[in-house]
Design an enzyme around this catalytic site. Structure first.
Site, mmCIF file in Angstrom:
data_model
loop_
_atom_site.group_PDB
_atom_site.id
_atom_site.type_symbol
_atom_site.label_atom_id
_atom_site.label_comp_id
_atom_site.label_asym_id
_atom_site.label_seq_id
_atom_site.Cartn_x
_atom_site.Cartn_y
_atom_site.Cartn_z
ATOM 1 N N SER A 179 0.878 -1.228 0.261
ATOM 2 C CA SER A 179 -0.248 -0.122 0.279
ATOM 3 C C SER A 179 0.897 1.320 0.036
ATOM 4 O O SER A 179 1.955 0.974 0.316
ATOM 5 C CB SER A 179 -0.965 0.126 1.193
ATOM 6 N N TYR A 181 -2.028 -0.959 10.725
ATOM 7 C CA TYR A 181 -2.267 -1.205 9.094
ATOM 8 C C TYR A 181 -0.854 -0.620 8.433
ATOM 9 O O TYR A 181 -0.147 -1.534 7.441
ATOM 10 C CB TYR A 181 -3.315 -0.847 8.592
#
Length: 271
Positions: free
Chosen positions: A137, A150
Site C-alpha cells: 500500500s 495497518y
C-alpha cells in the site's frame, strides 16, 4: 484461449483480489481463488468460470498454507504466480484499539504474506521459475492516522519482500511490490465509518479494476515495484522520509478529507 500459467490470489473473494482474478481469467490464466471464506471463494470461482477454482486458506496458518499449495501442485502441477493480497484493517486511534487488534493486523497483513512467500519460495525454486507479488500500500511510505498498525504491517511487508528479493536476486524467482492508493473496496467502505481515517479520503480513490489491471500488467512485465496511480509514486516516497513535511501534509489534508468523508456518508444514505 487457455493460458499455460497458474496464478493463485489470496483474499480473492472480494475487492482487489476478486477483480484481479476476473481479469486474469479473462486473459486466459488458470486462476486459484484462495480465501478464508470458503463459500464466498467458491461463489467467486463459479462466477468467474474459465477453469477458476477455489480453496479455503487462513493465511495466518502455516498448516493451511502447506495444504493449499499441496492442492495447487497436485491439481495443476505447478504455480507460476502467487499474489499475496489478503488483508484486514482495524480503524481508529491507536490508543483506542486493543493490543489484540494490533496483533491481528500484523499477523494477517504481514506474517500471513510472509508465511505464503516462505512456503511457496522453495517450491518455485525447485520448479525453476516463479513470481511472488505482494500487494502492499502507499501506506507503506505514508503512515496515515487511524490505521497505525495497518501502515506498520504494510511497511514491514515492503521491507521483508525487498530483502528477500535481494537475497534471491541470482535465482529464478521474480519479485514485485504493488502500492495502491485508497481503492474502492469493502475495506474502504469500512474505513468510511471512522473520522480518524479522514486523511484517506482527501484524494480520489481508484477503482479495484484499475488496480487489478496494473497487477495483470505486472504479471507480464515483472517490475520491481508499481505505484497506483504511478504519478503519485515520487511524492509518496519523498513524504515517507520527511516527517516534517509529512506532518504538514496531514494537517493540510485532514480537513479536506473530513469534508469529503461527510459527503460520502450522505451519498451512501441516499443511495
Amino acid at each position: 484461449m487457455q493460458h499455460s500459467k497458474i496464478v493463485m490470489i489470496t483474499g480473492a473473494a472480494s475487492g482487489i483480489g476478486a477483480a484481479t482474478a476476473q481479469l486474469a481469467a479473462n486473459a486466459g490464466y488458470r486462476v486459484v481463488i484462495a480465501d478464508i471464506d470458503a463459500d464466498r471463494g467458491r461463489q467467486m470461482a463459479e462466477k468467474i468460470g474459465n477453469g477458476a477454482w477455489s480453496l479455503k486458506l487462513d493465511i495466518c496458518s502455516e498448516t493451511e498454507w502447506t495444504a493449499a499449495l499441496d492442492q495447487v501442485w497436485q491439481r495443476e502441477g505447478k504455480l507460476d504466480i502467487l499474489i499475496n493480497n489478503a488483508a484486514i484493517v482495524h480503524t481508529g486511534w491507536a490508543r483506542d484499539l486493543t493490543l489484540d487488534a494490533h496483533r491481528q493486523t500484523m499477523d494477517t497483513n504481514f506474517f500471513g504474506a510472509v508465511i505464503g512467500m516462505m512456503t511457496a519460495l522453495p517450491r518455485m525454486k525447485v520448479q525453476g521459475s516463479g513470481h511472488l507479488i505482494s500487494v502492499s500500500s502507499m501506506n507503506a511510505f505514508i503512515p496515515y492516522p487511524g490505521i497505525a498498525s495497518y501502515a506498520a504491517a504494510k511497511h514491514a511487508l515492503r521491507a521483508f519482500h525487498a530483502a528477500v528479493a535481494l537475497e534471491e536476486r541470482a535465482g529464478p524467482i521474480d519479485f514485485t511490490l504493488i502500492y495502491p492508493t485508497a481503492t474502492e473496496t469493502p475495506m474502504l467502505d469500512k474505513e468510511a465509518n471512522d473520522d480518524a481515517l479522514a486523511l484517506a479520503f482527501s484524494g480520489t480513490p481508484v477503482s479495484a479494476n484499475l488496480v487489478a489491471q496494473q497487477i495483470l500488467d505486472a504479471m507480464v512485465s515483472k517490475p520491481v515495484e508499481v505505484f497506483i496511480p504511478p504519478e503519485r509514486g515520487e511524492a509518496v516516497k519523498r513524504l515517507g522520509i520527511d516527517p516534517v513535511q509529512l506532518r504538514a501534509y496531514v494537517e493540510a489534508n485532514e480537513p479536506i478529507g473530513l469534508e469529503k468523508l461527510k459527503a460520502r456518508r450522505a451519498q451512501m444514505k441516499t443511495a
